[in-house]
Design an enzyme around this catalytic site. Structure first.
Site, PDB file in Angstrom:
ATOM      1  CE  LYS A  35      -4.264  -1.513   2.243  1.00 59.96           C
ATOM      2  NZ  LYS A  35      -5.227  -1.287   3.320  1.00 59.96           N
ATOM      3  CB  THR A 120     -15.702   0.745  15.146  1.00 60.60           C
ATOM      4  OG1 THR A 120     -15.952   1.579  14.013  1.00 60.60           O
ATOM      5  CG2 THR A 120     -16.993   0.531  15.903  1.00 60.60           C
ATOM      6  CD  GLU A 143     -14.721   8.268   9.191  1.00 56.15           C
ATOM      7  OE1 GLU A 143     -13.775   8.959   9.602  1.00 56.15           O
ATOM      8  OE2 GLU A 143     -15.581   8.699   8.400  1.00 56.15           O
ATOM      9  CG  LEU A 145     -15.570   6.034   6.039  1.00 53.93           C
ATOM     10  CD1 LEU A 145     -15.575   4.763   5.233  1.00 53.93           C
ATOM     11  CD2 LEU A 145     -14.208   6.662   5.995  1.00 53.93           C
ATOM     12  CD  GLU A 147     -15.588  -1.079   3.297  1.00 52.76           C
ATOM     13  OE1 GLU A 147     -15.742  -1.873   2.366  1.00 52.76           O
ATOM     14  OE2 GLU A 147     -15.235  -1.423   4.435  1.00 52.76           O
ATOM     15  CE  LYS A 205     -19.023   3.143  13.274  1.00 50.29           C
ATOM     16  NZ  LYS A 205     -19.394   3.562  11.954  1.00 50.29           N
ATOM     17  CG  ASN A 209     -22.231   1.046  11.843  1.00 49.29           C
ATOM     18  OD1 ASN A 209     -22.677   1.953  11.155  1.00 49.29           O
ATOM     19  ND2 ASN A 209     -20.999   0.599  11.715  1.00 49.29           N
ATOM     20  CE1 TYR A 250     -28.088   1.436   3.823  1.00 50.42           C
ATOM     21  CE2 TYR A 250     -29.057   0.795   5.905  1.00 50.42           C
ATOM     22  CZ  TYR A 250     -28.007   0.772   5.013  1.00 50.42           C
ATOM     23  OH  TYR A 250     -26.879   0.063   5.322  1.00 50.42           O
ATOM     24  CG  ASN A 251     -36.480   1.447   0.850  1.00 53.62           C
ATOM     25  OD1 ASN A 251     -35.631   1.384  -0.036  1.00 53.62           O
ATOM     26  ND2 ASN A 251     -37.554   2.210   0.765  1.00 53.62           N
ATOM     27  N   PRO A 253     -34.197  -4.752  -0.250  1.00 52.03           N
ATOM     28  CG  PRO A 253     -36.132  -6.040  -0.309  1.00 52.03           C
ATOM     29  CD  PRO A 253     -35.538  -4.755  -0.827  1.00 52.03           C
ATOM     30  CB  SER A 254     -29.431  -7.209   0.597  1.00 50.38           C
ATOM     31  OG  SER A 254     -29.498  -7.290   2.012  1.00 50.38           O
ATOM     32  CB  CYS A 261     -18.912  -1.597   9.668  1.00 49.98           C
ATOM     33  SG  CYS A 261     -17.331  -0.789   9.350  1.00 49.98           S
ATOM     34  CG  ASP A 265     -19.400  -1.974  13.977  1.00 46.05           C
ATOM     35  OD1 ASP A 265     -18.338  -2.592  14.186  1.00 46.05           O
ATOM     36  OD2 ASP A 265     -19.440  -0.883  13.372  1.00 46.05           O
ATOM     37  CE  LYS A 317     -22.212  -0.477   1.032  1.00 46.99           C
ATOM     38  NZ  LYS A 317     -21.580   0.691   1.611  1.00 46.99           N
TER      39      LYS A 317
HETATM   40  N1  LIG Z   1     -14.626   0.564   6.438  1.00 51.77           N
HETATM   41  C1  LIG Z   1     -15.610   1.306   6.919  1.00 51.77           C
HETATM   42  O1  LIG Z   1     -16.614   1.566   6.240  1.00 51.77           O
HETATM   43  C2  LIG Z   1     -15.513   1.861   8.313  1.00 51.77           C
HETATM   44  C3  LIG Z   1     -16.412   2.873   8.686  1.00 51.77           C
HETATM   45  C4  LIG Z   1     -16.341   3.376   9.997  1.00 51.77           C
HETATM   46  C5  LIG Z   1     -15.433   2.854  10.892  1.00 51.77           C
HETATM   47  N2  LIG Z   1     -14.598   1.855  10.519  1.00 51.77           N
HETATM   48  C6  LIG Z   1     -13.646   1.337  11.523  1.00 51.77           C
HETATM   49  O2  LIG Z   1     -12.356   1.907  11.297  1.00 51.77           O
HETATM   50  C7  LIG Z   1     -11.323   0.943  11.551  1.00 51.77           C
HETATM   51  C8  LIG Z   1     -10.492   0.749  10.292  1.00 51.77           C
HETATM   52  O3  LIG Z   1     -11.363   0.317   9.269  1.00 51.77           O
HETATM   53  P1  LIG Z   1     -10.903   0.311   7.733  1.00 51.77           P
HETATM   54  O4  LIG Z   1     -12.093  -0.148   6.929  1.00 51.77           O
HETATM   55  O5  LIG Z   1     -10.240   1.573   7.405  1.00 51.77           O
HETATM   56  O6  LIG Z   1      -9.848  -0.884   7.792  1.00 51.77           O
HETATM   57  P2  LIG Z   1      -8.810  -1.322   6.649  1.00 51.77           P
HETATM   58  O7  LIG Z   1      -8.570  -2.768   6.888  1.00 51.77           O
HETATM   59  O8  LIG Z   1      -9.297  -0.862   5.315  1.00 51.77           O
HETATM   60  O9  LIG Z   1      -7.516  -0.468   7.001  1.00 51.77           O
HETATM   61  C9  LIG Z   1      -6.762  -0.628   8.146  1.00 51.77           C
HETATM   62  C10 LIG Z   1      -5.313  -0.435   7.765  1.00 51.77           C
HETATM   63  O10 LIG Z   1      -4.508  -0.422   8.961  1.00 51.77           O
HETATM   64  C11 LIG Z   1      -3.274  -1.057   8.651  1.00 51.77           C
HETATM   65  N3  LIG Z   1      -2.643  -1.412   9.928  1.00 51.77           N
HETATM   66  C12 LIG Z   1      -2.939  -2.425  10.763  1.00 51.77           C
HETATM   67  N4  LIG Z   1      -2.170  -2.368  11.867  1.00 51.77           N
HETATM   68  C13 LIG Z   1      -1.378  -1.270  11.724  1.00 51.77           C
HETATM   69  C14 LIG Z   1      -0.364  -0.678  12.529  1.00 51.77           C
HETATM   70  N5  LIG Z   1      -0.041  -1.180  13.710  1.00 51.77           N
HETATM   71  N6  LIG Z   1       0.248   0.429  12.069  1.00 51.77           N
HETATM   72  C15 LIG Z   1      -0.072   0.967  10.871  1.00 51.77           C
HETATM   73  N7  LIG Z   1      -1.020   0.429  10.063  1.00 51.77           N
HETATM   74  C16 LIG Z   1      -1.670  -0.670  10.483  1.00 51.77           C
HETATM   75  C17 LIG Z   1      -3.671  -2.212   7.762  1.00 51.77           C
HETATM   76  O11 LIG Z   1      -2.586  -2.693   7.001  1.00 51.77           O
HETATM   77  C18 LIG Z   1      -4.753  -1.552   6.901  1.00 51.77           C
HETATM   78  O12 LIG Z   1      -4.231  -0.992   5.705  1.00 51.77           O
HETATM   79  C19 LIG Z   1     -12.026  -0.300  12.049  1.00 51.77           C
HETATM   80  O13 LIG Z   1     -12.112  -0.239  13.442  1.00 51.77           O
HETATM   81  C20 LIG Z   1     -13.439  -0.161  11.463  1.00 51.77           C
HETATM   82  O14 LIG Z   1     -14.410  -0.821  12.228  1.00 51.77           O
HETATM   83  C21 LIG Z   1     -14.599   1.363   9.244  1.00 51.77           C
END
Ligand SMILES: NC(=O)c1ccc[n+]([C@@H]2O[C@H](COP(=O)([O-])OP(=O)(O)OC[C@H]3O[C@@H](n4cnc5c(N)ncnc54)[C@H](O)[C@@H]3O)[C@@H](O)[C@H]2O)c1
Length: 397
Positions: A35, A120, A143, A145, A147, A205, A209, A250-251, A253-254, A261, A265, A317
């Site tokens: 990455k 989270t 957060e 957002l 994906e 949070k 969710n 947001y209705n 079916p799937s 998450c 969650d 999705k």
């Molecule tokens: N994806 C979502 O839609 C979303 C939305 C809200 C909250 N969250 C929460 O946010 C958190 C992260 O979610 P995400 O979807 O971004 O995860 P992700 O898996 O896409 O990204 C996490 C990143 O952290 C890196 N990582 C892991 N350990 C590390 C370390 N010690 N130092 C540096 N980098 C490290 C991983 O390599 C990875 O690239 C989770 O707790 C998730 O529940 C996610």
């Protein structure tokens, strides 16, 4: 201009880092060197149009590394943690070790920066952290957002929430300052900013969710009833959602709620409810499993043992690039015991699923499948509509 470090450059970390790098100095720390390599070439490692655009065209003060230096930590004003918190099925709790380890490191280095957790976390987690690591400031900013639209959702946030210890006035100022940094990077005007006690912020949070997961589960149960009694789901949902208290969104079916998450969650909130009287929170996780079993049973009834069941995409999705905890996995697990399964998934190559074959050629996939399961409809299947089984009633996510 503040110095900010972001640990973890996934959906959450990367979108926040880019947002903040417009007006601050941001260092991103990411343990996945692939990455880091992509990002250093200004290529997004995730599918997200706005992230791709900003990396390419915007002037960002953004430096990406695999490992932070002591100097980086010393100079930082804010340190954001956005690393994974997966659900540990054995412990029946989030695995927060990636966050714990970073905080421990910062504590040992006597970091002066304000630490903001974006991952989270379980309810009550930060109170325990503060006891374990006294003297450091740990705030929580949930957060929200989606994906695929991670940066867009931060440029136009539904709200910005920062949790702090309400007994500490200084922390209120720090929390407000951080909220303002997020606001400065956003494009939306009049953003609602909510600064609140940390445990309430943690609650927002998981309750948000779980509410969204409940809504998905509810419309899926409406659909179960309609399938069972041969009724028109679309008419029922349209009629229900004309009531503004329910709302026409947001209705759709799937096959069940899924993605990174919602499954984890909802399980974490259920675990946090231990000892608290409830029936709704507990039943959401169960409703989703029942939905997946019902879909699998419906497919078994529609097919005979010699039939080949095709699975079109493993994604949750239509506009996504990952299939973490997709609902279809549990359906495949049930079906694979009684039917031959073939899967078409061009984007995800390093995956194998027990008792399933991957068919990489779409035309062969269509020909070989007797029935094709698709969670979200795709025009590419328009020539084999008679084979398609979907519950995507409205053609949207
Ligand atoms: N994806 C979502 O839609 C979303 C939305 C809200 C909250 N969250 C929460 O946010 C958190 C992260 O979610 P995400 O979807 O971004 O995860 P992700 O898996 O896409 O990204 C996490 C990143 O952290 C890196 N990582 C892991 N350990 C590390 C370390 N010690 N130092 C540096 N980098 C490290 C991983 O390599 C990875 O690239 C989770 O707790 C998730 O529940 C996610």
């Amino acid at each position: 201009m503040k110095n900010i470090i972001v640990f973890g450059l996934g959906y959450v970390g990367l979108s926040n880092a880019i947002l903040l790098a417009q007006k601050n100095n941001v260092i991103g720390i990411e343990i996945n060197s692939d990455k880091v390599e992509l990002l250093n070439k200004k290529i997004s490692p995730i599918k997200d149009d706005k992230i791709t655009e900003f990396l390419k065209n915007k002037k960002l003060n953004f430096c990406i590394k695999v490992l932070e230096s002591k100097e980086d930590i010393k100079n930082a004003d804010y340190i954001i943690i956005a690393t994974p918190t997966n659900f540990d099925e054995n412990k029946n709790y989030f695995d927060t070790s990636s966050v714990d380890n970073i905080i421990e490191k910062l504590f040992n280095l006597k970091a002066k920066a304000n630490i903001i957790i974006k991952s989270t976390i379980p309810l009550g987690y930060i109170k325990k952290l503060r006891k374990r690591f006294p003297g450091i400031t740990i705030l929580f900013s949930p957060e929200f957002l989606r994906e695929g639209r991670a940066l867009e959702d931060n440029l136009y946030p539904s709200r910005i929430i920062v949790g702090y210890d309400i007994n500490n006035k200084d922390e209120y100022i720090k929390a407000s300052e951080f909220a303002n940094l997020l606001r400065q990077g956003a494009l939306k005007q009049d953003i609602s900013i909510l600064i609140m006690n940390i445990e309430e912020a943690e609650s927002v949070k998981l309750f948000s969710n779980t509410y969204l997961a409940m809504r998905v589960a509810y419309f899926n149960e409406v659909d179960d009833y309609a399938i069972k009694h041969n009724l028109n789901t679309k008419d029922i949902i349209k009629g229900m959602c004309a009531d503004p208290r329910i709302g026409d969104f947001y209705n759709n079916p799937s096959f069940g709620y899924g993605g990174y998450c919602f499954p984890k969650d909802t399980k974490q909130l259920k675990a946090n409810y231990s000892g608290v009287p409830n029936s709704l929170i507990d039943s959401i996780v169960e409703s989703n499993m029942i939905r997946k079993e019902f879909i699998a049973k419906t497919i078994l009834e529609k097919t005979v043992s010699s039939d080949i069941v095709g699975i079109y995409r493993l994604l949750m999705k239509s506009n996504s690039d990952n299939c973490r905890s997709s609902a279809i996995y549990d359906i495949i697990k049930i079906l694979a015991k009684e039917r031959k399964i073939i899967i078409f998934e061009p984007n995800i190559l390093e995956i194998s699923i027990e008792n399933c074959e991957f068919e990489t050629n779409l035309e062969k996939f269509k020909k070989r499948s007797d029935i094709i399961l698709v969670n979200r409809c795709d025009e590419k299947l328009s020539d084999v509509q008679e084979k398609v089984f979907t519950r995507d009633i409205f053609g949207r996510d």
